[in-house]
Design an enzyme around this catalytic site. Structure first.
Site, mmCIF file in Angstrom:
data_model
loop_
_atom_site.group_PDB
_atom_site.id
_atom_site.type_symbol
_atom_site.label_atom_id
_atom_site.label_comp_id
_atom_site.label_asym_id
_atom_site.label_seq_id
_atom_site.Cartn_x
_atom_site.Cartn_y
_atom_site.Cartn_z
ATOM 1 N N VAL B 57 0.811 -1.234 0.000
ATOM 2 C CA VAL B 57 0.000 0.000 0.000
ATOM 3 C C VAL B 57 0.840 1.279 0.000
ATOM 4 O O VAL B 57 0.307 2.358 -0.225
ATOM 5 C CB VAL B 57 -1.011 0.043 1.175
ATOM 6 C CG1 VAL B 57 -2.058 -1.043 1.031
ATOM 7 C CG2 VAL B 57 -0.300 -0.040 2.517
ATOM 8 N N TYR B 148 3.600 4.627 15.959
ATOM 9 C CA TYR B 148 2.333 3.924 15.730
ATOM 10 C C TYR B 148 1.124 4.762 16.188
ATOM 11 O O TYR B 148 0.149 4.917 15.452
ATOM 12 C CB TYR B 148 2.380 2.584 16.480
ATOM 13 C CG TYR B 148 1.164 1.718 16.346
ATOM 14 C CD1 TYR B 148 0.926 0.972 15.183
ATOM 15 C CD2 TYR B 148 0.237 1.600 17.391
ATOM 16 C CE1 TYR B 148 -0.188 0.153 15.071
ATOM 17 C CE2 TYR B 148 -0.874 0.794 17.282
ATOM 18 C CZ TYR B 148 -1.084 0.060 16.120
ATOM 19 O OH TYR B 148 -2.197 -0.746 16.013
HETATM 20 N N1 LIG Z 1 -4.316 -6.627 17.224
HETATM 21 C C1 LIG Z 1 -4.675 -5.577 17.954
HETATM 22 O O1 LIG Z 1 -4.780 -5.675 19.177
HETATM 23 C C2 LIG Z 1 -4.968 -4.264 17.302
HETATM 24 C C3 LIG Z 1 -5.443 -3.228 18.092
HETATM 25 C C4 LIG Z 1 -5.730 -2.013 17.512
HETATM 26 C C5 LIG Z 1 -5.568 -1.838 16.159
HETATM 27 N N2 LIG Z 1 -5.090 -2.848 15.387
HETATM 28 C C6 LIG Z 1 -4.922 -2.596 13.973
HETATM 29 O O2 LIG Z 1 -5.614 -3.548 13.206
HETATM 30 C C7 LIG Z 1 -4.949 -3.744 11.968
HETATM 31 C C8 LIG Z 1 -4.689 -5.223 11.748
HETATM 32 O O3 LIG Z 1 -3.884 -5.707 12.810
HETATM 33 P P1 LIG Z 1 -3.564 -7.239 13.067
HETATM 34 O O4 LIG Z 1 -3.500 -7.402 14.537
HETATM 35 O O5 LIG Z 1 -4.478 -8.098 12.299
HETATM 36 O O6 LIG Z 1 -2.051 -7.310 12.509
HETATM 37 P P2 LIG Z 1 -1.343 -8.358 11.545
HETATM 38 O O7 LIG Z 1 0.094 -8.030 11.599
HETATM 39 O O8 LIG Z 1 -1.761 -9.740 11.903
HETATM 40 O O9 LIG Z 1 -1.954 -8.005 10.115
HETATM 41 C C9 LIG Z 1 -1.588 -6.869 9.407
HETATM 42 C C10 LIG Z 1 -1.583 -7.227 7.938
HETATM 43 O O10 LIG Z 1 -1.195 -6.077 7.186
HETATM 44 C C11 LIG Z 1 -0.292 -6.486 6.187
HETATM 45 N N3 LIG Z 1 0.598 -5.408 5.732
HETATM 46 C C12 LIG Z 1 1.642 -4.878 6.406
HETATM 47 N N4 LIG Z 1 2.268 -3.961 5.645
HETATM 48 C C13 LIG Z 1 1.588 -3.895 4.472
HETATM 49 C C14 LIG Z 1 1.751 -3.140 3.266
HETATM 50 N N5 LIG Z 1 2.747 -2.247 3.143
HETATM 51 N N6 LIG Z 1 0.874 -3.332 2.260
HETATM 52 C C15 LIG Z 1 -0.114 -4.235 2.386
HETATM 53 N N7 LIG Z 1 -0.320 -4.978 3.485
HETATM 54 C C16 LIG Z 1 0.520 -4.809 4.528
HETATM 55 C C17 LIG Z 1 0.494 -7.590 6.850
HETATM 56 O O11 LIG Z 1 1.164 -8.390 5.888
HETATM 57 C C18 LIG Z 1 -0.566 -8.330 7.613
HETATM 58 O O12 LIG Z 1 -1.175 -9.347 6.837
HETATM 59 C C19 LIG Z 1 -3.676 -2.910 12.027
HETATM 60 O O13 LIG Z 1 -3.887 -1.682 11.384
HETATM 61 C C20 LIG Z 1 -3.499 -2.693 13.512
HETATM 62 O O14 LIG Z 1 -2.780 -1.507 13.768
HETATM 63 C C21 LIG Z 1 -4.790 -4.067 15.940
#
Ligand SMILES: NC(=O)c1ccc[n+]([C@@H]2O[C@H](COP(=O)([O-])OP(=O)(O)OC[C@H]3O[C@@H](n4cnc5c(N)ncnc54)[C@H](O)[C@@H]3O)[C@@H](O)[C@H]2O)c1
Lengths: 79, 240
Positions: B57, B148
């Site tokens: 992205v 972040y």
């Molecule tokens: N897990 C939590 O507790 C939590 C809490 C708040 C917010 N979030 C947010 O939710 C979202 C998903 O988190 P998650 O826990 O599933 O994390 P995750 O790391 O399991 O998944 C993130 C996904 O984004 C993809 N990604 C990373 N860089 C990329 C790029 N440049 N282009 C395309 N894809 C890319 C990764 O390959 C991965 O599949 C994130 O934005 C995270 O900040 C998560």
């Protein structure tokens, strides 16, 4: 249908203005009340109607009805 | 009605869960990610309604190219979910500029590029719904996550700005602020840290990816048609 008429009809349709308001000198913002996103949609309308792509630099210069007509005339449209 | 949504970071975690929820509710999903193997595995599990798109992205040209191809191959895109996100934690005194830059690029600039590409298409069709995945840390702060947290707060700004740009155009833009959700991202933390987190959540447990997927589904669909520009916490009461 002349180019002027087609352009005028698109403007009337998109902006909901009266035909007599759409003079060649009319400014989209001050005379026809179009905000920036209205103007963006207008450009898209011209792109669709005339089957061409207007790049951003040129689009921002098309501030009056006459400028649009002039621009399209110079594009040598085949329809 | 078979609607199409684009989900970034769809290969695993919350993005995968969002994709599964949408597919099971009759949507077609274009899932974008950089993890090729995981994306293909997701595609195998979710079937034909899920199409895998290898996309970084942060790559401006690739976003432009892929958005055009998705539109051509699948049709008008109604929904966009900006979920791709990464962390590079550290105290600010020790945070390298490269760690600041990469987190900003993926989490915030990536969402900007996707919104720019797809809002043009949505404007043309005069309908659409965008959901940005922020975080509770944008509202609460978090030590060791200056990069972040800044991006997650930035996503709230992006959401509010775009909701105003598009409100009169039948395109809604909302954000979700997940709390502590059990995924690969949080599984890297030690058991003690996770138990400590859970004990601080009013409902006394961590959230599941499905909880976020349900909220995304709600905000994408017409049942939420009078809701735009909000930040919806899905956090077990953490921010209350
Ligand atoms: N897990 C939590 O507790 C939590 C809490 C708040 C917010 N979030 C947010 O939710 C979202 C998903 O988190 P998650 O826990 O599933 O994390 P995750 O790391 O399991 O998944 C993130 C996904 O984004 C993809 N990604 C990373 N860089 C990329 C790029 N440049 N282009 C395309 N894809 C890319 C990764 O390959 C991965 O599949 C994130 O934005 C995270 O900040 C998560």
């Amino acid at each position: 249908m002349s180019l002027e008429t087609r352009v005028t009809e698109i403007i009337i349709d998109k902006l909901g203005v009266k035909p007599e308001q759409v003079t060649m000198e009319a400014q989209f913002d001050t005379d026809l009340g179009a905000d920036s996103i209205d103007q963006y949609e207008l450009i898209m309308g011209f792109e669709d109607a005339f089957g061409l792509r207007i790049d951003e630099d040129e689009a921002t210069k098309l501030t009056t009805v006459g400028k649009v007509v002039e621009y399209l005339k110079n594009k040598d449209l085949d329809n | 009605m078979n609607r199409i949504a684009v989900v970034t970071g769809a290969a695993r975690g919350i993005g995968y869960s969002i994709s599964r929820k949408l597919v099971s509710s009759g949507w077609s999903v274009a899932g974008c990610d950089v993890l090729e193997d995981d994306l293909m595995a997701a595609s195998g599990k979710l079937g034909d309604a899920f199409s895998p798109w290898i996309l970084d992205v942060t790559d401006e040209d690739a976003v432009k190219d892929v958005s055009g191809r998705i539109e051509k191959e699948l049709g008008s895109v109604f929904g966009l979910v900006n979920n791709a996100g990464i962390t590079r934690d550290g105290l600010i005194m020790r945070m390298k500029k490269s760690d600041w830059d990469i987190v900003l690029n993926v989490n915030l600039t990536g969402a900007f590029l996707m919104c720019r590409a797809f809002s043009r298409l949505m404007l043309r069709q005069k309908e659409g719904s965008i959901v940005n995945i922020s975080s509770v840390v944008a509202l609460l702060g978090a030590a060791g996550q200056a990069n972040y947290v800044s991006t997650k707060a930035g996503l709230i700004g992006l959401t509010r700005a775009l909701s105003r740009e598009f409100a009169a155009r039948n395109i809604r833009v909302n954000a979700i602020a997940p709390g502590f959700i059990e995924t690969e991202m949080t599984r890297e933390l030690s058991k003690e840290v996770r138990e400590d987190y859970a004990s601080r959540v009013p409902v006394k447990r961590m959230g599941q990816p499905e909880n976020i997927a349900d909220a995304v589904h709600f905000l994408l669909n017409d049942v939420s048609s009078y809701i735009t520009g909000i930040v919806l916490p899905v956090d077990g009461g953490l921010t209350t």
